[in-house]
Write an enzyme that holds these catalytic residues in place. Structure first.
Site, PDB file in Angstrom:
ATOM      1  N   PHE A  30     -25.439 -91.785  -4.061  1.00 54.20           N
ATOM      2  CA  PHE A  30     -23.780 -91.969  -3.378  1.00 54.20           C
ATOM      3  C   PHE A  30     -23.865 -92.721  -2.600  1.00 54.20           C
ATOM      4  CE2 PHE A  30     -21.655 -90.920  -0.338  1.00 54.20           C
ATOM      5  CZ  PHE A  30     -22.860 -90.275   0.874  1.00 54.20           C
ATOM      6  N   LYS A  31     -24.700 -93.066  -2.419  1.00 53.53           N
ATOM      7  CA  LYS A  31     -25.415 -94.262  -0.912  1.00 53.53           C
ATOM      8  C   LYS A  31     -25.469 -95.560  -1.257  1.00 53.53           C
ATOM      9  CE  LYS A  31     -26.968 -90.859   1.941  1.00 53.53           C
ATOM     10  NZ  LYS A  31     -27.157 -89.968   0.974  1.00 53.53           N
TER      11      LYS A  31
END
Ligand SMILES: *Cc1c(COP(=O)(O)O)cnc(C)c1O
Length: 455
Positions: A108-109
């Site tokens: 998700f980063k």
């Protein structure tokens, strides 16, 4: 829109200055002076594409940037995602899984770091100068940072990892990026050594300025901003598919960056009934939301390493709101915490529910969900799902944030269900060419290296 420090020691600055500042000079974190109320716009926004929605949300916070440029940065940042919807929502049993892992490194980063990398490049092009990013990673976040800036003009990135102590997949993800501006350093030491080296180098302000050192850590405001978008996007999709007015989100949490974005979405008027905060055994935050006491413990390694934290670097932003946006009160809380490693906030916040899932529960959840639906959760997402099940609400759909693809954590998946998770991107890494420099656990050596490469 101007930005201030949670600790009140900084005059209001513009968005672009806030991005370049990272951590405020008074030690606080940056926040917008006020939050826009978008409750009247939800209807107009609900059918927008991810990129269109990102533009509508972000333009409210980026008023010192021409809108055409913002639009271009958003298009560029999410063109690297492998899903046309960028962050699709898929039904899994009774849950709605928000897949945040379709970016280049399958975590998700990427949602925030793809945007931040382009934003840095834009600012440097506009203002001149260069940026040398220095970071330390235990494996999971380094690659997202590298993929955020590889090949970009006027930026170099130096990522230290403990030699031989990151998982082979994670090491390969970092060292197979061969652009000239990427420098992988395998430090002969532990992750703690890498972090100490970084802190010590950053504390030398003259050196930092001379070599234009910066970081991409999770306190940068632009990262939180980029993450607000998918709360709106997912809520709209699930409202449409279920007809529900309100939704709740379950968020696998480490540094409180991801769930902070959800908190801000609520403050802006998105109808979220509950934010479910899920931790692994490193439970400082779930303890806080259940007891009001925030006190530091020891880090224990778990199956969800990206959530193995001691203190949550973004939590101060939330505390600022809990303190009634009173910088003095907040500063007192933080200095008390610095002294005693503990702080207490009386009362509770009804928006949050919180819980912990341990290793056994995480593995059980992966196994049960797979048995019932054939969907494979990564261990971080499994923590979120395990805790979400305790707060199931028949009237309110639950959206679980899926923060990584399971193929990044094959050991845990094998333990849970006895199969090897695959993703073509990771399979291709097996025979990829790599570049990496081994370096002693010695600050002077690292500094020499930086000086040599930034000349
Ligand atoms: C960073 C990370 C988290 C935790 O997010 P925070 O913003 O630190 O709370 C959860 N899962 C994965 C896979 C991550 O990389």
């Amino acid at each position: 829109m101007k930005y201030i420090s949670t600790r009140g020691g900084m005059g209001p600055v513009s968005f672009l200055d806030a991005v370049m500042t990272g951590l405020a000079p008074d030690g606080g974190l940056l926040l917008p002076e006020s939050l826009p109320d978008v409750s009247g716009k939800l209807d107009a926004w609900k059918n927008l594409s991810y990129q269109e929605l990102a533009f509508e949300v972000m333009r409210l916070f980026t008023t010192d940037m021409p809108e055409a440029n913002l639009k271009r940065l958003i298009e560029k940042s999410y063109a690297t995602f492998r899903a046309s919807e960028v962050t699709p929502v898929v039904p899994v049993g009774n849950l709605h899984i928000l897949e945040l892992w379709h970016g280049p490194t399958l975590a998700f980063k990427d949602v925030a770091l793809q945007f931040l990398g382009n934003l840095f490049e834009y600012i440097l092009e506009k203002r001149g100068g260069e940026l040398n990013i220095l970071g330390a990673t235990s494996g999971d976040t380094g690659s997202a940072a590298i993929y955020g800036v590889h090949g970009k003009k006027n930026i170099r990135i130096f990522i230290m990892h403990p030699k031989g102590r990151t998982s082979p997949i994670q090491e390969k993800q970092m060292t197979s990026v061969l652009d000239d501006n990427v420098f992988n350093l395998a430090v002969e030491g532990t992750f703690d050594d890498c972090q100490h080296l970084m802190k010590s180098i950053f504390s030398d302000v003259a050196f930092k300025h001379e070599h234009a050192l910066g970081s991409v850590n999770s306190v940068n405001w632009a990262r939180v901003l980029a993450q607000i978008v998918y709360y709106f996007y997912a809520a709209f999709r699930v409202q449409k598919s279920t007809g529900a007015k309100e939704v709740q989100f379950s968020v696998p949490t480490g540094n409180f960056g991801d769930i902070m974005a959800g908190y801000l979405a609520v403050q802006m008027g998105l109808p979220i009934k509950k934010l479910i905060l899920a931790t692994n055994e490193n439970n400082i935050l779930s303890r806080f939301f259940n007891t009001g006491v925030y006190s530091m413990g020891e880090v224990v390694p778990t199956l969800s390493p990206s959530m193995d934290i001691q203190v949550a670097s973004n939590f101060e932003r939330y505390l600022y709101y809990r303190a009634g946006c009173d910088s003095e009160k907040l500063t007192a809380l933080m200095s008390g915490f610095a002294k005693s490693k503990s702080l207490t906030v009386p009362g509770a916040d009804a928006l949050f529910a919180a819980g912990e899932a341990n290793t056994v529960q995480t593995l059980e959840t992966i196994k049960n969900v797979y048995a019932e639906t054939s969907y494979v959760l990564d261990p971080h997402t499994a923590v979120g799902v395990a805790v979400a099940e305790r707060f199931a609400d028949t009237d309110v759909p639950t959206i679980c944030l899926a923060t990584a693809h399971p193929a990044k954590f094959t050991d845990a998946i094998e333990q849970a269900i006895g199969i090897t998770a695959h993703h073509p991107v990771l399979d291709q890494l097996a025979d990829a060419e790599t570049r990496c420099e081994t370096i002693a656990n010695d600050e002077a050596d690292i500094r020499d290296y930086l000086v040599m490469k930034t000349r």
